[in-house]
Design an enzyme around this catalytic site. Structure first.
Site, PDB file in Angstrom:
ATOM      1  N   THR A  59       0.852  -1.190   0.000  1.00  0.00           N
ATOM      2  CA  THR A  59       0.000   0.000   0.000  1.00  0.00           C
ATOM      3  C   THR A  59       0.887   1.239   0.000  1.00  0.00           C
ATOM      4  OG1 THR A  59      -0.192   0.073   2.406  1.00  0.00           O
ATOM      5  CG2 THR A  59      -1.809  -1.243   1.220  1.00  0.00           C
ATOM      6  N   VAL A  89       1.615   4.609   1.439  1.00  0.00           N
ATOM      7  CA  VAL A  89       2.571   5.229   2.370  1.00  0.00           C
ATOM      8  C   VAL A  89       3.586   4.183   2.849  1.00  0.00           C
ATOM      9  CG1 VAL A  89       2.816   6.436   4.581  1.00  0.00           C
ATOM     10  CG2 VAL A  89       0.878   6.930   3.107  1.00  0.00           C
ATOM     11  N   CYS A  90       3.129   2.973   3.055  1.00  0.00           N
ATOM     12  CA  CYS A  90       3.994   1.899   3.549  1.00  0.00           C
ATOM     13  C   CYS A  90       5.151   1.654   2.579  1.00  0.00           C
ATOM     14  CB  CYS A  90       3.183   0.620   3.741  1.00  0.00           C
ATOM     15  SG  CYS A  90       1.718   0.832   4.784  1.00  0.00           S
ATOM     16  N   SER A  91       4.794   1.540   1.291  1.00  0.00           N
ATOM     17  CA  SER A  91       5.806   1.215   0.280  1.00  0.00           C
ATOM     18  C   SER A  91       6.668   2.407  -0.091  1.00  0.00           C
ATOM     19  CB  SER A  91       5.130   0.743  -1.019  1.00  0.00           C
ATOM     20  OG  SER A  91       4.364  -0.408  -0.799  1.00  0.00           O
TER      21      SER A  91
END
Lengths: 203, 162
Positions: free
Chosen positions: A88, A90-92
């Site tokens: 997803t 922001v995570c990546s």
């Protein structure tokens, strides 16, 4: 689009409660999270293990073994960060890269492991860690049934973003199992306090 | 719930996918599949061996043959979230026709009666492996494995039934 749904769903009452707690400076925590300075992480989550990121074949050959928290934290200086979901936005694009780019600084401060954990199965998190080229530097673990995050009060229902039960976005510095600093975002789509730069200042 | 079987009408429910414009959508199964000849095949886990190395490739390989036999859609279904299903779909660059959809909440798999407990493998509750042929929402072929094995649910097996 999913992230803006998340922002709308966070109630103002929740926001103001979080705002009353100082988030700038040494350490911070959400009042309702069980993770705070001084917490012994293994005692806070008894009997909980995590699943090291692995391919299915590695899973088979390791007989699907799990890693108890004591193995991860006992006698070590660990920086750990949790995020809502592999693959997803922001995570990546922000959270993992932030830690990946500061690895030298963590090593210089004597950190034994930098760990990323999310409520994903270990095969998905393995595929993701390889895709974003972070598997060499950071250790990835899956909290596939959410027990780790639930025990620490860091679980979060992200059904509105079509992710189901997941976790907050957070980071912590843990020394020999004792929490020295913890940062939890107000909303999982935020990336303000859980980055590498903040925790580096707290070690 | 008893597992779905030949002769049943596929129940309606919500599943998730990224559309052609890469927008995340919640869609009703009926609106997606009504009036069409569809192959729906289910996988226990994205990024796991049998799913990645055997099940999906079997349908990618046979997609043209299946389409030539009148199949309108070939849909891969799993209980991973839609972001994971999309990312996993992208690991098959040769894929032209197979669509990847998510029953991230697990609700639809419950309706199909196809839940599989894979907690001891670090996966949690997933779907049994299966391949179904649907004609305007009616199940005409239901090849459902008892678990995650790959014995009856390949594209070759469905082709034989066409």
């Amino acid at each position: 689009m999913a992230m803006s749904i998340l922002k709308l769903r966070n109630s103002p009452a929740l926001r103001s409660a979080a705002n009353t707690i100082s988030r700038i400076g040494v350490s911070s925590s959400r009042a309702f999270s069980k993770l705070s300075e001084g917490t012994d992480i293994t005692s806070a989550a008894p009997g909980v293990s995590l699943q090291k990121a692995r391919s299915w074949d590695e899973g088979v050959s390791s007989k699907f073994s799990t890693t108890p928290l004591s193995d991860i934290f006992k006698g070590k200086k660990v920086v750990i960060f949790g995020l809502p979901g592999a693959y997803t936005g922001v995570c990546s694009q922000q959270h993992v890269p932030s830690y990946k780019s500061h690895m030298d600084k963590f090593k210089a401060k004597g950190i034994d492991s930098v760990i990323c954990v999310s409520v994903n199965d270990p095969y998905t998190i393995n595929g993701w860690a390889e895709k974003i080229g972070a598997k060499d530097a950071i250790e990835f673990y899956g909290d596939f049934d959410g027990k780790f995050h639930k025990s620490l009060g860091l679980d979060k229902d992200l059904s509105a973003a079509l992710l189901g039960p997941r976790s907050e976005r957070w980071s912590a510095y843990v020394e020999d199992g004792k929490v020295k600093a913890v940062n939890v975002e107000e909303a999982p789509s935020d990336f303000k306090v859980s980055g590498a730069d903040v925790i580096l200042g707290q070690i | 719930m008893a597992p779905i079987a030949v002769g049943n009408v596929l129940p309606d429910g919500k599943i998730f996918l990224f559309d052609e414009k890469d927008q995340l959508q919640t869609v009703s199964v009926h609106s997606l599949l009504a009036g069409k000849k569809v192959i729906l095949f289910g996988v226990p886990g994205a990024f796991t061996s049998a799913c990645s190395l055997q099940h999906v490739p079997s349908f990618i390989e046979k997609a043209d043959q299946l389409k030539a036999k009148g199949i309108n859609e070939i849909i891969c279904y799993g209980m991973n979230d839609p972001y994971v299903m999309k990312a996993w779909g992208k690991t098959f660059p040769e894929n032209k026709h197979v669509k990847f959809v998510s029953d991230g909440s697990g609700e639809y798999t419950k309706l199909l009666g196809l839940e599989l407990d894979l907690k001891d493998k670090g996966l949690g509750i997933r779907t049994r492996r299966f391949a179904m042929l649907l004609d305007n929402l009616k199940v005409t072929v239901a090849n459902i494995e008892s678990g995650g094995e790959f014995t009856v649910s390949s594209a070759e097996d469905i082709l034989k039934a066409l």
